[in-house]
Design a protein around this motif. Sequence first.
Motif, short mmCIF file in Angstrom:
data_model
loop_
_atom_site.label_atom_id
_atom_site.label_comp_id
_atom_site.label_asym_id
_atom_site.label_seq_id
_atom_site.Cartn_x
_atom_site.Cartn_y
_atom_site.Cartn_z
N TRP A 26 -1.31 -3.06 -11.70
CA TRP A 26 -1.71 -2.41 -10.43
C TRP A 26 -1.67 -1.21 -10.83
O TRP A 26 -1.97 -0.50 -9.18
N ARG A 27 -0.89 -0.26 -12.03
CA ARG A 27 -1.11 1.34 -11.76
C ARG A 27 -2.08 1.87 -12.42
O ARG A 27 -2.74 2.63 -12.80
N ASP A 28 -3.72 0.70 -13.26
CA ASP A 28 -4.46 0.80 -13.93
C ASP A 28 -5.04 2.27 -12.73
O ASP A 28 -5.26 1.46 -11.56
N PRO A 29 -6.34 2.81 -12.91
CA PRO A 29 -6.49 3.05 -12.49
C PRO A 29 -7.94 2.68 -11.71
O PRO A 29 -8.85 3.20 -10.50
N SER A 30 -8.37 1.44 -12.52
CA SER A 30 -9.26 1.13 -11.53
C SER A 30 -9.49 -0.51 -11.16
O SER A 30 -10.04 -1.26 -9.97
N VAL A 38 -1.92 -6.15 -2.55
CA VAL A 38 -0.71 -7.63 -2.88
C VAL A 38 -0.67 -6.77 -4.12
O VAL A 38 0.77 -7.39 -3.81
N ALA A 39 0.16 -6.13 -4.41
CA ALA A 39 1.36 -5.70 -6.02
C ALA A 39 2.32 -5.29 -4.84
O ALA A 39 3.64 -5.98 -5.09
N GLU A 40 1.95 -4.88 -3.33
CA GLU A 40 3.05 -4.15 -2.53
C GLU A 40 3.62 -5.37 -1.80
O GLU A 40 4.73 -4.83 -1.92
N LEU A 41 2.77 -5.66 -1.61
CA LEU A 41 3.65 -6.87 -1.35
C LEU A 41 4.40 -8.30 -2.04
O LEU A 41 4.96 -8.41 -1.45
N THR A 46 12.13 -7.79 -5.00
CA THR A 46 11.32 -8.37 -6.17
C THR A 46 10.69 -6.93 -7.37
O THR A 46 10.41 -6.07 -6.92
N SER A 47 11.39 -7.44 -8.41
CA SER A 47 11.53 -6.53 -9.21
C SER A 47 10.08 -6.32 -10.10
O SER A 47 8.94 -7.70 -9.64
N ALA A 48 9.69 -5.22 -10.95
CA ALA A 48 8.31 -5.29 -11.79
C ALA A 48 8.30 -6.21 -12.51
O ALA A 48 7.10 -6.29 -12.77
N GLU A 49 9.65 -6.27 -13.51
CA GLU A 49 8.75 -7.75 -14.20
C GLU A 49 8.86 -9.24 -13.30
O GLU A 49 7.68 -9.75 -14.39
N GLN A 50 9.72 -9.07 -12.48
CA GLN A 50 9.01 -10.81 -11.96
C GLN A 50 7.08 -10.66 -11.56
O GLN A 50 6.78 -11.43 -11.51
N VAL A 128 0.78 2.50 0.24
CA VAL A 128 -0.47 1.57 -0.01
C VAL A 128 -1.43 2.94 -0.10
O VAL A 128 -2.36 3.30 -0.86
N LEU A 129 -0.94 4.10 0.84
CA LEU A 129 -1.28 5.06 1.11
C LEU A 129 -1.55 6.50 0.12
O LEU A 129 -2.95 6.01 -0.48
N ALA A 130 -0.62 6.14 -1.06
CA ALA A 130 -0.11 7.35 -1.92
C ALA A 130 -1.21 6.63 -3.01
O ALA A 130 -1.65 6.87 -4.02
#
Length: 218
Positions: A26-30, A38-41, A46-50, A128-130
């Motif tokens: 979800w950090r990919d520029p595209s 979706v990622a933020e929800l 919840t951990s990033a690995e999960q 989300v804004l950032a």
Amino acid sequence: MPDDGDEFVDNLLEWYAENGRHDLPWRDPSTSPFEIFVAELMLQQTSAEQVRGVYDEFVEQYPTAGTVLAAPEVDIAKSIEPLGLRKRTEYFRRASAQLLARHDGRVPASRSELLDLHGVGEYTAASVLAHAHGRDVSAVDTNVARVLARVFGNESTEPESPEMWDLSDRLAPSGRCDDFLHALIDFGAAVCTARNPNCESCPFEAACEYETERSTDE
């Protein structure tokens, strides 16, 4: 407190460039604003690995608010079941319905409109804004609050503390808030952990209030 907040930010961003989790999808520029939403929800409590374990397949199946809403609720629930927090299924469906009804399916770029979406609080809205819209805003969760409180000697480590949000706002670098927030999160996960922080490898060890107090106690 370190004398120069700018120096802290510069060193943190340098650390992030070398050590950050740049491979998180979800950090990919595209990544689209909806995929970031979706990622933020998913990342709530919840951990990033999960999240990494279910994210790619989810956004491939449901790349838009319309596809989420069109899917049977049981399918959405099954897709995110490994993450726990069962009410998250309702978050996705109700927020997607709101996005379609109010914003033509697009993720809004205003804090007030984001906060009106189901399942979105102050931290998620700011993130989300950032991350989705490149806005110069900061966000404070438990991990960010811990890092800032330790480095700058703040008594409160509560993420809801106005003092903590004000500090993060003052530090946030114009045009780089996206990286700044990711850097704080990754630094808290890798170095400035809740238990047994790795102070010996910390670039802020000499100026960190937490390390100064720890050394004195020893």
